[in-house]
Design a protein around this motif. Structure first.
Motif, PDB file in Angstrom:
ATOM      1  N   GLN A 202       0.882  -1.265  -0.186  1.00  0.00           N
ATOM      2  CA  GLN A 202      -0.054   0.365  -0.384  1.00  0.00           C
ATOM      3  C   GLN A 202       0.698   0.665   0.024  1.00  0.00           C
ATOM      4  OE1 GLN A 202      -3.007   0.321   2.535  1.00  0.00           O
ATOM      5  NE2 GLN A 202      -3.444  -1.507   2.032  1.00  0.00           N
ATOM      6  N   LEU A 203       0.217   2.305  -0.345  1.00  0.00           N
ATOM      7  CA  LEU A 203       1.246   3.275  -0.350  1.00  0.00           C
ATOM      8  C   LEU A 203       0.415   4.723   0.503  1.00  0.00           C
ATOM      9  CD1 LEU A 203       2.832   5.709  -2.879  1.00  0.00           C
ATOM     10  CD2 LEU A 203       1.271   6.041  -3.413  1.00  0.00           C
ATOM     11  N   PHE A 204       1.601   4.815   1.019  1.00  0.00           N
ATOM     12  CA  PHE A 204       0.933   6.329   2.107  1.00  0.00           C
ATOM     13  C   PHE A 204       1.171   7.773   1.569  1.00  0.00           C
ATOM     14  CE2 PHE A 204       2.639   9.788   5.548  1.00  0.00           C
ATOM     15  CZ  PHE A 204       0.963   9.491   5.422  1.00  0.00           C
ATOM     16  N   VAL A 205       0.445   8.723   0.932  1.00  0.00           N
ATOM     17  CA  VAL A 205       0.326   9.305   0.435  1.00  0.00           C
ATOM     18  C   VAL A 205       1.381  10.910   1.126  1.00  0.00           C
ATOM     19  CG1 VAL A 205      -0.143  11.333  -0.896  1.00  0.00           C
ATOM     20  CG2 VAL A 205      -1.017   8.921  -1.424  1.00  0.00           C
ATOM     21  N   MET A 206       2.287  11.177   0.801  1.00  0.00           N
ATOM     22  CA  MET A 206       3.066  12.580   1.732  1.00  0.00           C
ATOM     23  C   MET A 206       3.101  13.613   0.883  1.00  0.00           C
ATOM     24  SD  MET A 206       6.436  10.344   3.022  1.00  0.00           S
ATOM     25  CE  MET A 206       6.980  12.561   3.359  1.00  0.00           C
ATOM     26  N   PRO A 207       3.000  15.057   1.038  1.00  0.00           N
ATOM     27  CA  PRO A 207       2.334  15.948   0.085  1.00  0.00           C
ATOM     28  C   PRO A 207       4.795  16.226  -0.440  1.00  0.00           C
ATOM     29  CG  PRO A 207       2.648  16.474   2.543  1.00  0.00           C
ATOM     30  CD  PRO A 207       2.861  15.372   2.434  1.00  0.00           C
ATOM     31  N   ALA A 208       3.894  17.296  -1.639  1.00  0.00           N
ATOM     32  CA  ALA A 208       5.274  17.213  -2.305  1.00  0.00           C
ATOM     33  C   ALA A 208       6.300  18.034  -1.927  1.00  0.00           C
ATOM     34  CB  ALA A 208       5.139  18.451  -3.786  1.00  0.00           C
ATOM     35  N   GLU A 209       5.842  18.829  -0.413  1.00  0.00           N
ATOM     36  CA  GLU A 209       6.726  19.720   0.218  1.00  0.00           C
ATOM     37  C   GLU A 209       7.748  18.894   1.072  1.00  0.00           C
ATOM     38  OE1 GLU A 209       3.479  20.235   1.934  1.00  0.00           O
ATOM     39  OE2 GLU A 209       3.777  20.247  -0.194  1.00  0.00           O
ATOM     40  N   ARG A 210       7.482  17.737   1.271  1.00  0.00           N
ATOM     41  CA  ARG A 210       8.006  16.635   2.014  1.00  0.00           C
ATOM     42  C   ARG A 210       8.557  15.807   1.685  1.00  0.00           C
ATOM     43  NH1 ARG A 210       3.426  17.276   5.300  1.00  0.00           N
ATOM     44  NH2 ARG A 210       3.122  15.205   6.011  1.00  0.00           N
ATOM     45  N   SER A 211       8.761  15.681  -0.086  1.00  0.00           N
ATOM     46  CA  SER A 211       8.746  14.821  -1.001  1.00  0.00           C
ATOM     47  C   SER A 211      10.684  15.307  -1.645  1.00  0.00           C
ATOM     48  CB  SER A 211       7.804  14.226  -1.232  1.00  0.00           C
ATOM     49  OG  SER A 211       6.517  13.814  -0.608  1.00  0.00           O
ATOM     50  N   VAL A 212      11.372  15.670  -1.388  1.00  0.00           N
ATOM     51  CA  VAL A 212      12.671  15.683  -1.931  1.00  0.00           C
ATOM     52  C   VAL A 212      13.567  15.495  -2.044  1.00  0.00           C
ATOM     53  CG1 VAL A 212      14.013  17.909  -3.251  1.00  0.00           C
ATOM     54  CG2 VAL A 212      11.766  18.386  -2.901  1.00  0.00           C
ATOM     55  N   ASP A 213      13.606  14.303  -2.889  1.00  0.00           N
ATOM     56  CA  ASP A 213      14.860  13.006  -2.413  1.00  0.00           C
ATOM     57  C   ASP A 213      15.949  13.427  -3.554  1.00  0.00           C
ATOM     58  OD1 ASP A 213      15.856  10.459  -2.207  1.00  0.00           O
ATOM     59  OD2 ASP A 213      15.673  10.110  -3.994  1.00  0.00           O
ATOM     60  N   ILE A 214      17.359  14.063  -3.004  1.00  0.00           N
ATOM     61  CA  ILE A 214      18.136  14.182  -2.960  1.00  0.00           C
ATOM     62  C   ILE A 214      19.194  13.570  -4.175  1.00  0.00           C
ATOM     63  CG2 ILE A 214      20.572  15.445  -2.521  1.00  0.00           C
ATOM     64  CD1 ILE A 214      18.839  16.591   0.425  1.00  0.00           C
ATOM     65  N   ASP A 215      18.901  13.840  -5.665  1.00  0.00           N
ATOM     66  CA  ASP A 215      19.968  13.497  -5.607  1.00  0.00           C
ATOM     67  C   ASP A 215      20.755  14.575  -7.386  1.00  0.00           C
ATOM     68  OD1 ASP A 215      19.602  10.573  -5.892  1.00  0.00           O
ATOM     69  OD2 ASP A 215      17.475  10.726  -6.888  1.00  0.00           O
ATOM     70  N   SER A 216      20.789  15.595  -6.479  1.00  0.00           N
ATOM     71  CA  SER A 216      21.659  16.811  -7.334  1.00  0.00           C
ATOM     72  C   SER A 216      21.575  17.440  -6.647  1.00  0.00           C
ATOM     73  CB  SER A 216      20.451  16.703  -8.898  1.00  0.00           C
ATOM     74  OG  SER A 216      19.831  18.186  -8.388  1.00  0.00           O
ATOM     75  N   ASN A 217      22.618  18.176  -6.734  1.00  0.00           N
ATOM     76  CA  ASN A 217      23.238  20.074  -5.695  1.00  0.00           C
ATOM     77  C   ASN A 217      21.193  20.970  -6.036  1.00  0.00           C
ATOM     78  OD1 ASN A 217      25.705  19.674  -5.276  1.00  0.00           O
ATOM     79  ND2 ASN A 217      26.002  19.477  -7.137  1.00  0.00           N
ATOM     80  N   LEU A 218      20.738  20.624  -7.384  1.00  0.00           N
ATOM     81  CA  LEU A 218      19.926  21.066  -7.590  1.00  0.00           C
ATOM     82  C   LEU A 218      18.719  21.431  -5.912  1.00  0.00           C
ATOM     83  CD1 LEU A 218      18.010  23.934  -8.446  1.00  0.00           C
ATOM     84  CD2 LEU A 218      16.533  21.610 -10.165  1.00  0.00           C
ATOM     85  N   ASP A 219      18.625  19.609  -6.324  1.00  0.00           N
ATOM     86  CA  ASP A 219      17.723  18.573  -5.300  1.00  0.00           C
ATOM     87  C   ASP A 219      18.232  19.242  -3.464  1.00  0.00           C
ATOM     88  OD1 ASP A 219      16.405  17.287  -7.077  1.00  0.00           O
ATOM     89  OD2 ASP A 219      17.484  16.081  -7.236  1.00  0.00           O
ATOM     90  N   PHE A 220      19.287  18.971  -3.355  1.00  0.00           N
ATOM     91  CA  PHE A 220      20.134  19.985  -2.208  1.00  0.00           C
ATOM     92  C   PHE A 220      19.384  21.643  -2.256  1.00  0.00           C
ATOM     93  CE2 PHE A 220      23.096  20.396   1.063  1.00  0.00           C
ATOM     94  CZ  PHE A 220      22.689  18.811   1.642  1.00  0.00           C
TER      95      PHE A 220
END
Length: 233
Positions: A202-220
């Protein structure tokens, strides 16, 4: 229920050099995840697995219960994460002398989650009696409407066309981006699966503002901005 939180953090990173120890709001990135695990007040123990002594030293300073040296073969760029999580759990069980019922893995590169997100994801698993839970956020692109791919002739095609076309994205089936934030398993499911997708996942849905996964310097940079905004509120 006896619960363990695992945090598996490699030394190497192609997108952001040394990202797990990079400073974020005055502390190493991984420290934010350790603190969230503690503040959730769910876990009988917290274990950090790494091939980096620097990461393990930071974890020790943060007060985790078990430090697990990850074998080199589980820390390569191509190594899957599930074996690393299972190794971490097994080592913690060997050191503690007891077996866990529920395993929660928190990704150190997703520091915007709240302790409440962890609590609710675990509650979903235990309340429903299911095998595992993953987290995600509503997708900004839809394979039914505006996500495309190239065919063998390099011609653009909709990734997942519907038999009856749609003219509004809102009319397409709901889609979600996995946000790599929280993974919850019944222990027996974790040790008997090779994918996070199982018959009753099952999926637990989180809002976009708590869902950034750091894969790049821009993400950071985005995470830094969102954390600053959170502190100002």
């Amino acid at each position: 229920m006896i619960r363990i939180c695992t945090i598996c953090a490699r030394a190497g990173s192609k997108g952001v050099k040394n990202k797990n120890v990079r400073n974020l709001q005055g502390k190493p990135l991984i420290a934010h995840t350790v603190e969230q695990a503690k503040r959730s007040q769910l876990f009988d123990c917290i274990a950090v697995s790494s091939d980096s002594q620097q990461i393990l030293d930071i974890a020790q300073a943060c007060g985790v219960d078990f430090l697990v040296n990850r074998p080199a073969e589980l820390a390569t760029d191509t190594a899957a994460k599930l074996p690393a999580i299972r190794h971490c759990v097994s080592e913690a069980e060997r050191k503690s002398g007891f077996q866990f019922d529920v395993v929660v893995d928190l990704d150190a590169t997703s520091p915007l989650r709240l302790p409440e997100d962890i609590q609710e994801a675990v509650s979903l698993l235990e309340r429903q009696g299911i095998g595992n839970v993953i987290t995600g956020t509503p997708s900004r692109r839809s394979p039914y409407f505006n996500l495309v791919e190239l065919d063998e002739n390099q011609v653009v095609r909709l990734s997942k066309p519907l038999r009856q076309g749609i003219v509004r994205r809102q009319d397409s089936p709901a889609c979600f981006d996995m946000n790599a934030s929280i993974y919850v398993w019944q222990r027996n499911v974790l040790f008997n699966c090779e994918t996070v997708f199982n018959p009753d996942t099952q999926l637990f849905v989180m809002p976009a503002e708590r869902s950034v996964d750091i894969d790049s310097n821009l993400d950071f940079e985005i995470v830094e901005l969102l954390m600053e905004k959170r502190l100002d509120q």
